[in-house]
Scaffold this motif. Structure first.
Motif, mmCIF file in Angstrom:
data_model
loop_
_atom_site.group_PDB
_atom_site.id
_atom_site.type_symbol
_atom_site.label_atom_id
_atom_site.label_comp_id
_atom_site.label_asym_id
_atom_site.label_seq_id
_atom_site.Cartn_x
_atom_site.Cartn_y
_atom_site.Cartn_z
ATOM 1 N N SER A 207 1.014 -1.280 0.107
ATOM 2 C CA SER A 207 -0.081 0.044 -0.054
ATOM 3 C C SER A 207 0.983 1.298 -0.114
ATOM 4 O O SER A 207 0.479 2.155 -0.654
ATOM 5 C CB SER A 207 -0.871 -0.145 1.351
ATOM 6 N N THR A 208 1.963 1.269 0.561
ATOM 7 C CA THR A 208 2.868 2.326 0.605
ATOM 8 C C THR A 208 3.549 2.614 -0.578
ATOM 9 O O THR A 208 3.527 3.771 -1.003
ATOM 10 C CB THR A 208 3.858 2.293 1.755
ATOM 11 N N VAL A 210 2.479 1.872 -3.458
ATOM 12 C CA VAL A 210 1.317 2.360 -4.500
ATOM 13 C C VAL A 210 0.935 3.769 -4.173
ATOM 14 O O VAL A 210 0.899 4.896 -4.941
ATOM 15 C CB VAL A 210 -0.029 1.609 -4.387
ATOM 16 N N GLN A 211 1.013 4.095 -2.842
ATOM 17 C CA GLN A 211 0.696 5.479 -2.707
ATOM 18 C C GLN A 211 1.719 6.401 -3.080
ATOM 19 O O GLN A 211 1.648 7.727 -3.420
ATOM 20 C CB GLN A 211 0.450 5.756 -1.008
ATOM 21 N N THR A 218 -5.235 3.869 -5.183
ATOM 22 C CA THR A 218 -5.377 2.568 -4.608
ATOM 23 C C THR A 218 -6.873 2.507 -4.835
ATOM 24 O O THR A 218 -7.806 3.186 -4.617
ATOM 25 C CB THR A 218 -5.177 2.547 -3.044
ATOM 26 N N ALA A 221 -7.104 -2.164 -0.670
ATOM 27 C CA ALA A 221 -6.118 -2.533 0.301
ATOM 28 C C ALA A 221 -6.403 -3.388 1.360
ATOM 29 O O ALA A 221 -7.172 -2.923 2.347
ATOM 30 C CB ALA A 221 -5.337 -1.243 0.902
ATOM 31 N N GLU A 223 -5.703 -6.608 4.316
ATOM 32 C CA GLU A 223 -4.573 -7.287 5.116
ATOM 33 C C GLU A 223 -5.247 -8.336 5.850
ATOM 34 O O GLU A 223 -6.545 -8.392 6.459
ATOM 35 C CB GLU A 223 -4.336 -6.254 6.427
ATOM 36 N N TRP A 294 -0.737 -8.836 2.769
ATOM 37 C CA TRP A 294 -1.197 -7.739 1.908
ATOM 38 C C TRP A 294 -1.352 -8.131 0.429
ATOM 39 O O TRP A 294 -0.875 -8.523 -0.108
ATOM 40 C CB TRP A 294 -0.005 -6.497 1.976
ATOM 41 N N VAL A 296 -2.849 -5.611 -2.287
ATOM 42 C CA VAL A 296 -3.222 -4.240 -2.700
ATOM 43 C C VAL A 296 -3.650 -4.335 -4.242
ATOM 44 O O VAL A 296 -2.737 -4.773 -5.240
ATOM 45 C CB VAL A 296 -2.141 -3.252 -2.286
ATOM 46 N N GLY A 298 -4.108 -1.218 -7.379
ATOM 47 C CA GLY A 298 -4.129 0.137 -7.850
ATOM 48 C C GLY A 298 -4.501 0.266 -9.220
ATOM 49 O O GLY A 298 -4.348 -0.749 -10.019
#
Length: 301
Positions: A207-208, A210-211, A218, A221, A223, A294, A296, A298
């Motif tokens: 997620s980090t 992608v951000q 996103t 996301a 978990e 994780w 995610v 995007g």
């Protein structure tokens, strides 16, 4: 300047019957975790992209699911890339495979070529994870989807609390290191030692990454908790199946780490590393554990 081979962090086996078997187990594990080749929350959008008449295309960075995607969407062009050779198998006509090292990102000719890119447990192992994510974003068509999936190398107990890992103390004797760990987890210690070898120092959760990519937004996301080890009768069939697959996957990795540790952890005595592997493997199957996973998705603007 370092070569791709020198930049590579992935030190587990690449190819061979045992590794192919492990990767098949790992693939089945991910299918069970997300209930399919991709999260069901995104199913309609995936199918909509694959129904487009203008040559839909899928890229699998790590080929974790590409052959099945090629069967599922026979009108799409599906490309698989991986450091691990594909091996002999029956391949659909719309699928192609290329051996590739991801250390320097994707080939430049892939720019704006794919509707969907799937990347599972790969970004962890490259020197520049954010660079690879940015490269995959460049390879997407506008509106394309990037699927990123990874597993955290922290081990949690039955209550989903992080376990304190066993650690070698060079000021102690071998006997003290093996007997004075004060309730620390050998399995967690094994996982931490492995992560210190195979994980990029600059890796962040998907997620980090992608951000931090200017081209991606996103969509999902997730978990998820992966249970394994000593499971109970009331854990349910899905949980038991996940546990069986995780123990099989991790158990095969345990078998590979003796050589990996010997080559990369010269400062730690072999006797301690052997005990770490033996006790960690035993603890893995005699206690209930969790790892965090994780997933995610995007999209490219």
């Amino acid at each position: 300047m370092k070569s791709d081979a020198e930049e590579e962090l992935y030190t587990l086996p690449k190819g061979g019957h045992d590794e192919y078997e492990r990767l098949e187990t790992q693939h089945e594990l991910w299918l069970t975790l997300v209930n399919g080749l991709y999260p069901q929350e995104i199913k309609s959008e995936v199918e909509s992209k694959m129904r487009r008449p203008a040559d839909p295309a899928i890229l699998d960075v790590g080929w974790g699911r590409s052959i099945q995607m090629a069967h599922l969407f026979p009108n799409a062009t599906v490309v698989g890339l991986d450091m691990t050779p594909l091996g002999r198998r029956d391949l659909p006509s719309n699928f192609s495979f290329t051996p590739y090292n991801f250390a320097n990102g994707l080939p430049s000719e892939y720019r704006s070529r794919f509707d969907i890119i799937h990347c599972r447990t790969v970004t962890q192992h490259v020197p520049n994870p954010q660079g690879l994510v940015n490269s995959m974003a460049e390879a997407l068509k506008p509106g394309g989807l990037l699927f990123l999936a990874d597993i955290e190398t922290v081990v949690y107990d039955k209550n989903q609390k992080p376990l304190k890992p066993v650690a070698y103390n060079p000021s102690w004797s071998i006997e003290e290191n093996m007997n004075n760990q004060d309730g620390r987890s050998w399995h967690s210690g094994w996982f931490k030692a492995l992560g210190g070898i195979i994980l990029s120092p600059s890796y962040q959760p998907p997620s980090t990454h992608v951000q931090r990519s200017e081209a991606l937004t996103t969509v999902i996301a997730m978990e998820l908790w992966l249970p394994y080890g000593l499971l109970m009768e009331d854990d349910g069939e899905r949980t038991k199946r996940l546990g069986e697959l995780a123990v099989e996957d991790f158990g095969q990795i345990y078998c590979s780490t003796r050589d990996v540790f010997a080559k990369t952890m010269n400062q730690v005595p072999k006797q301690f590393m052997d005990v770490l592997i033996e006790r960690g493997l035993n603890e893995m199957v005699t206690h209930k554990h969790y790892n965090r996973v994780w997933y995610v998705v995007g999209t490219k603007a």
